[in-house]
Design a protein around this motif. Structure first.
Motif, PDB file in Angstrom:
ATOM      1  N   THR A   1     -39.475  42.021 -28.109  1.00  0.00           N
ATOM      2  CA  THR A   1     -38.439  40.749 -28.004  1.00  0.00           C
ATOM      3  C   THR A   1     -37.140  41.304 -27.682  1.00  0.00           C
ATOM      4  OG1 THR A   1     -39.763  39.992 -30.081  1.00  0.00           O
ATOM      5  CG2 THR A   1     -37.880  39.003 -29.636  1.00  0.00           C
ATOM      6  N   LYS A   2     -36.798  40.485 -26.445  1.00  0.00           N
ATOM      7  CA  LYS A   2     -35.623  41.063 -25.695  1.00  0.00           C
ATOM      8  C   LYS A   2     -34.397  40.315 -26.017  1.00  0.00           C
ATOM      9  CE  LYS A   2     -38.248  43.826 -23.524  1.00  0.00           C
ATOM     10  NZ  LYS A   2     -38.679  44.995 -24.241  1.00  0.00           N
ATOM     11  N   PHE A   3     -33.264  40.894 -25.783  1.00  0.00           N
ATOM     12  CA  PHE A   3     -32.204  40.285 -25.999  1.00  0.00           C
ATOM     13  C   PHE A   3     -31.633  39.923 -24.443  1.00  0.00           C
ATOM     14  CE2 PHE A   3     -27.276  40.637 -25.447  1.00  0.00           C
ATOM     15  CZ  PHE A   3     -26.884  39.727 -26.418  1.00  0.00           C
ATOM     16  N   GLY A   4     -31.241  38.747 -24.157  1.00  0.00           N
ATOM     17  CA  GLY A   4     -30.753  38.315 -23.006  1.00  0.00           C
ATOM     18  C   GLY A   4     -29.135  37.752 -22.848  1.00  0.00           C
ATOM     19  N   CYS A   5     -28.989  36.713 -23.616  1.00  0.00           N
ATOM     20  CA  CYS A   5     -27.569  35.977 -23.627  1.00  0.00           C
ATOM     21  C   CYS A   5     -27.129  35.972 -24.997  1.00  0.00           C
ATOM     22  CB  CYS A   5     -28.052  34.618 -22.988  1.00  0.00           C
ATOM     23  SG  CYS A   5     -29.157  33.607 -24.214  1.00  0.00           S
ATOM     24  N   GLY A   6     -27.912  36.119 -25.875  1.00  0.00           N
ATOM     25  CA  GLY A   6     -27.321  35.702 -27.412  1.00  0.00           C
ATOM     26  C   GLY A   6     -26.716  34.417 -27.590  1.00  0.00           C
ATOM     27  N   LYS A   7     -27.188  33.517 -26.863  1.00  0.00           N
ATOM     28  CA  LYS A   7     -26.691  32.234 -27.009  1.00  0.00           C
ATOM     29  C   LYS A   7     -27.581  31.117 -26.985  1.00  0.00           C
ATOM     30  CE  LYS A   7     -22.283  33.851 -26.110  1.00  0.00           C
ATOM     31  NZ  LYS A   7     -21.403  33.904 -27.525  1.00  0.00           N
ATOM     32  N   ALA A   8     -28.849  31.645 -27.293  1.00  0.00           N
ATOM     33  CA  ALA A   8     -30.127  30.647 -27.290  1.00  0.00           C
ATOM     34  C   ALA A   8     -30.061  29.784 -25.709  1.00  0.00           C
ATOM     35  CB  ALA A   8     -29.886  29.463 -28.422  1.00  0.00           C
ATOM     36  N   ALA A   9     -29.984  30.547 -24.854  1.00  0.00           N
ATOM     37  CA  ALA A   9     -29.769  29.744 -23.494  1.00  0.00           C
ATOM     38  C   ALA A   9     -31.053  30.423 -22.487  1.00  0.00           C
ATOM     39  CB  ALA A   9     -28.556  30.214 -22.799  1.00  0.00           C
ATOM     40  N   CYS A  10     -31.392  31.687 -22.674  1.00  0.00           N
ATOM     41  CA  CYS A  10     -32.318  31.981 -21.871  1.00  0.00           C
ATOM     42  C   CYS A  10     -33.632  32.070 -22.417  1.00  0.00           C
ATOM     43  CB  CYS A  10     -31.655  33.480 -21.319  1.00  0.00           C
ATOM     44  SG  CYS A  10     -32.148  34.906 -22.567  1.00  0.00           S
ATOM     45  N   GLY A  11     -34.016  32.179 -23.494  1.00  0.00           N
ATOM     46  CA  GLY A  11     -35.339  32.361 -23.975  1.00  0.00           C
ATOM     47  C   GLY A  11     -35.783  33.817 -24.136  1.00  0.00           C
ATOM     48  N   ALA A  12     -35.209  34.831 -23.740  1.00  0.00           N
ATOM     49  CA  ALA A  12     -36.004  36.196 -23.677  1.00  0.00           C
ATOM     50  C   ALA A  12     -36.390  36.657 -25.106  1.00  0.00           C
ATOM     51  CB  ALA A  12     -34.917  36.960 -23.126  1.00  0.00           C
ATOM     52  N   CYS A  13     -35.574  35.963 -26.019  1.00  0.00           N
ATOM     53  CA  CYS A  13     -35.696  36.525 -27.600  1.00  0.00           C
ATOM     54  C   CYS A  13     -36.763  35.555 -28.148  1.00  0.00           C
ATOM     55  CB  CYS A  13     -34.447  36.523 -28.338  1.00  0.00           C
ATOM     56  SG  CYS A  13     -33.895  34.839 -28.411  1.00  0.00           S
ATOM     57  N   THR A  14     -37.430  34.860 -27.619  1.00  0.00           N
ATOM     58  CA  THR A  14     -38.212  33.589 -28.269  1.00  0.00           C
ATOM     59  C   THR A  14     -39.606  34.429 -29.147  1.00  0.00           C
ATOM     60  OG1 THR A  14     -38.074  31.962 -26.372  1.00  0.00           O
ATOM     61  CG2 THR A  14     -39.608  31.595 -28.032  1.00  0.00           C
TER      62      THR A  14
ATOM     63  N   VAL B   1     -38.902  29.888 -31.639  1.00  0.00           N
ATOM     64  CA  VAL B   1     -37.728  29.823 -32.159  1.00  0.00           C
ATOM     65  C   VAL B   1     -36.890  30.956 -31.422  1.00  0.00           C
ATOM     66  CG1 VAL B   1     -36.315  30.951 -33.989  1.00  0.00           C
ATOM     67  CG2 VAL B   1     -37.874  28.926 -34.311  1.00  0.00           C
ATOM     68  N   ARG B   2     -35.635  30.809 -30.923  1.00  0.00           N
ATOM     69  CA  ARG B   2     -34.972  31.701 -30.129  1.00  0.00           C
ATOM     70  C   ARG B   2     -34.098  32.388 -31.304  1.00  0.00           C
ATOM     71  NH1 ARG B   2     -33.452  28.802 -24.645  1.00  0.00           N
ATOM     72  NH2 ARG B   2     -35.496  28.336 -23.981  1.00  0.00           N
ATOM     73  N   SER B   3     -34.592  33.752 -31.277  1.00  0.00           N
ATOM     74  CA  SER B   3     -34.416  34.572 -32.632  1.00  0.00           C
ATOM     75  C   SER B   3     -33.040  35.215 -32.345  1.00  0.00           C
ATOM     76  CB  SER B   3     -35.225  35.740 -32.701  1.00  0.00           C
ATOM     77  OG  SER B   3     -35.385  36.570 -31.486  1.00  0.00           O
ATOM     78  N   CYS B   4     -32.256  34.968 -31.043  1.00  0.00           N
ATOM     79  CA  CYS B   4     -30.809  35.486 -31.270  1.00  0.00           C
ATOM     80  C   CYS B   4     -30.006  34.679 -31.997  1.00  0.00           C
ATOM     81  CB  CYS B   4     -30.425  35.760 -29.680  1.00  0.00           C
ATOM     82  SG  CYS B   4     -30.308  33.864 -28.687  1.00  0.00           S
ATOM     83  N   SER B   5     -30.304  33.526 -32.019  1.00  0.00           N
ATOM     84  CA  SER B   5     -29.508  32.441 -32.652  1.00  0.00           C
ATOM     85  C   SER B   5     -30.339  31.711 -33.709  1.00  0.00           C
ATOM     86  CB  SER B   5     -29.424  31.245 -31.520  1.00  0.00           C
ATOM     87  OG  SER B   5     -28.557  30.585 -32.015  1.00  0.00           O
TER      88      SER B   5
HETATM   89  S1  FES Z   1     -31.414  36.192 -26.038  1.00  0.00           S
HETATM   90 FE1  FES Z   1     -31.045  34.374 -24.573  1.00  0.00          FE
HETATM   91  S2  FES Z   1     -32.035  32.822 -25.706  1.00  0.00           S
HETATM   92 FE2  FES Z   1     -31.607  34.467 -27.124  1.00  0.00          FE
END
Ligand code: FES
Ligand code: FES
Lengths: 204, 164
Positions: B36-49, B57-61
């Motif tokens: 599971t990846k970290f992209g933006c940390g703002k629930a914007a990119c979906g890398a952490c889904t 769920v967007r797990s960074c948020s």
């Molecule tokens: S890291 Fe981009 S949505 Fe979670």
């Protein structure tokens, strides 16, 4: 004697014109009277306007759009990522409001959250209406989902999603979001007073 | 505080001082599941889904306190090299990834979509798959999503018990 009087009047008129032409009014010389300060207003009207100062704020209107797209921010921009209300006002089938929004504000990501985060149904659209039209829509059972005045009072003063407007958390940059122009306590008092006084919408 | 979760079918208990710690941090840094990846940390990119009780769920948020008692599935739990999920298999066959960074998030979002809509239209894909791929692999992804839908429904038909 008569001639002297004419000369004096003429002189005074000319002096008046000269003085008047020297004075240029600026915008700041005028004070606009907000609706809640009009002299003829009853206590119910005052309560109405205080309540509507909150309900017309983007914190409230953003979730009552006149299309299917949630709005965000003080400018009421369309929600990012093409999100829309979906079938049940909770987003799409797999990507829902709750994919990103939880039941509390997120202090790290800046994603806002509150219980049952969702859009108001389409019939409850407020975007583009003035305060009188919003109030009329809110009290109209055809448009408010068949809610009684008691239901509306409850929604306005106790629903955690509505009261979130006063605790909207921080945005994605960590900056506090703007809150409505009336405190939560004064807003609740105003709503209660307006309903106690028969929820009369003043004439526009 | 202590948080108990089922992650990919295994029980985990983690202890944290900050209940708002993103679930992503726990999954990656405490439990070592780096898919599971970290992209933006703002629930914007979906890398952490990932999935929480079957929902994307967007797990960074997602504060870890909300994960208490929940079932979490990450890309590692979706399937593996010997037994890939239909979505993963379709991704392989359509050679979707370029750099690959965003792909686990897309696959998790797609798996959640196919659970709700087994045979999504292009419009339903556009509505639901709104992650971001910086390499622009969207075209291949769309093909892979349709292929995954076929594979998943074929699998379901094969696995369905017959009445005879
Ligand atoms: S890291 Fe981009 S949505 Fe979670
Ligand atoms: S494959 Fe590189 S970001 Fe998507």
């Amino acid at each position: 004697m008569k001639t002297k009087s004419y000369i004096l009047i003429l002189f005074l008129l000319m002096a008046g014109f000269v003085l008047a032409s020297m004075y240029t009014p600026s915008e700041s010389d005028y004070v606009s009277v907000p609706p809640s300060k009009k002299n003829s207003e009853t206590p119910s009207d005052v309560a109405f306007h205080k309540m509507m100062d909150v309900l017309t704020h983007p914190r409230c209107v953003n979730c009552h759009p006149n299309d299917h797209v949630p709005k965000q921010g003080i400018e009421g921009d369309p929600h990012d990522f093409g999100m829309s209300r979906g079938e049940n006002n909770l987003g799409f089938e797999a990507t829902k409001c709750t994919t990103c929004h939880q039941t509390e504000n997120n202090p790290y990501s800046g994603v806002p959250g509150a219980p049952h985060w969702s859009l108001a149904p389409h019939s409850m659209q407020w975007q583009g209406l003035d305060r009188f039209e919003i109030a009329a829509s809110m009290m109209d059972t055809e448009r408010n989902g068949g809610r009684t005045p008691e239901d509306i009072l409850h929604h306005l003063t106790e629903d955690k999603l509505v009261l979130w407007a006063f605790h909207p958390g921080v945005d994605a940059k960590g900056e506090p979001r703007e809150v409505p122009p009336v405190s939560k306590e004064d807003y609740i008092k105003a709503v209660e007073a307006w309903f106690e006084n028969g929820h009369v919408i003043p004439s526009n | 505080m202590k948080i108990s979760m089922q992650i990919n079918g295994q029980s985990h208990v983690v202890e944290l001082t900050d209940e708002y710690t993103p679930l992503l941090w726990v999954i990656r840094d405490m439990l070592g599941l780096k898919g599971t990846k970290f992209g933006c940390g703002k629930a914007a990119c979906g890398a952490c889904t990932l999935h929480v009780d079957g929902e994307a769920v967007r797990s960074c948020s997602y504060p870890v306190k909300f994960a208490d008692g929940k079932e979490i599935t990450t890309i590692e739990g979706l399937g593996d090299a010997t037994n890939p999920h239909p979505v993963q298999q379709a991704w392989i066959e359509e050679i979707v990834p370029q750099c690959g960074y965003c792909q686990p998030g897309f696959m998790m979002a797609t798996a959640a979509l196919l659970d709700k809509i087994p045979n999504p239209t292009d419009e339903e894909i556009d509505d639901n798959i709104i992650n971001v791929c910086r390499c622009g692999t969207y075209y291949r992804m769309r093909k892979a999503i349709h292929l995954a839908a076929e594979k998943q429904s074929a699998l379901k038909t094969t696995n369905e018990p017959t009445n005879s």
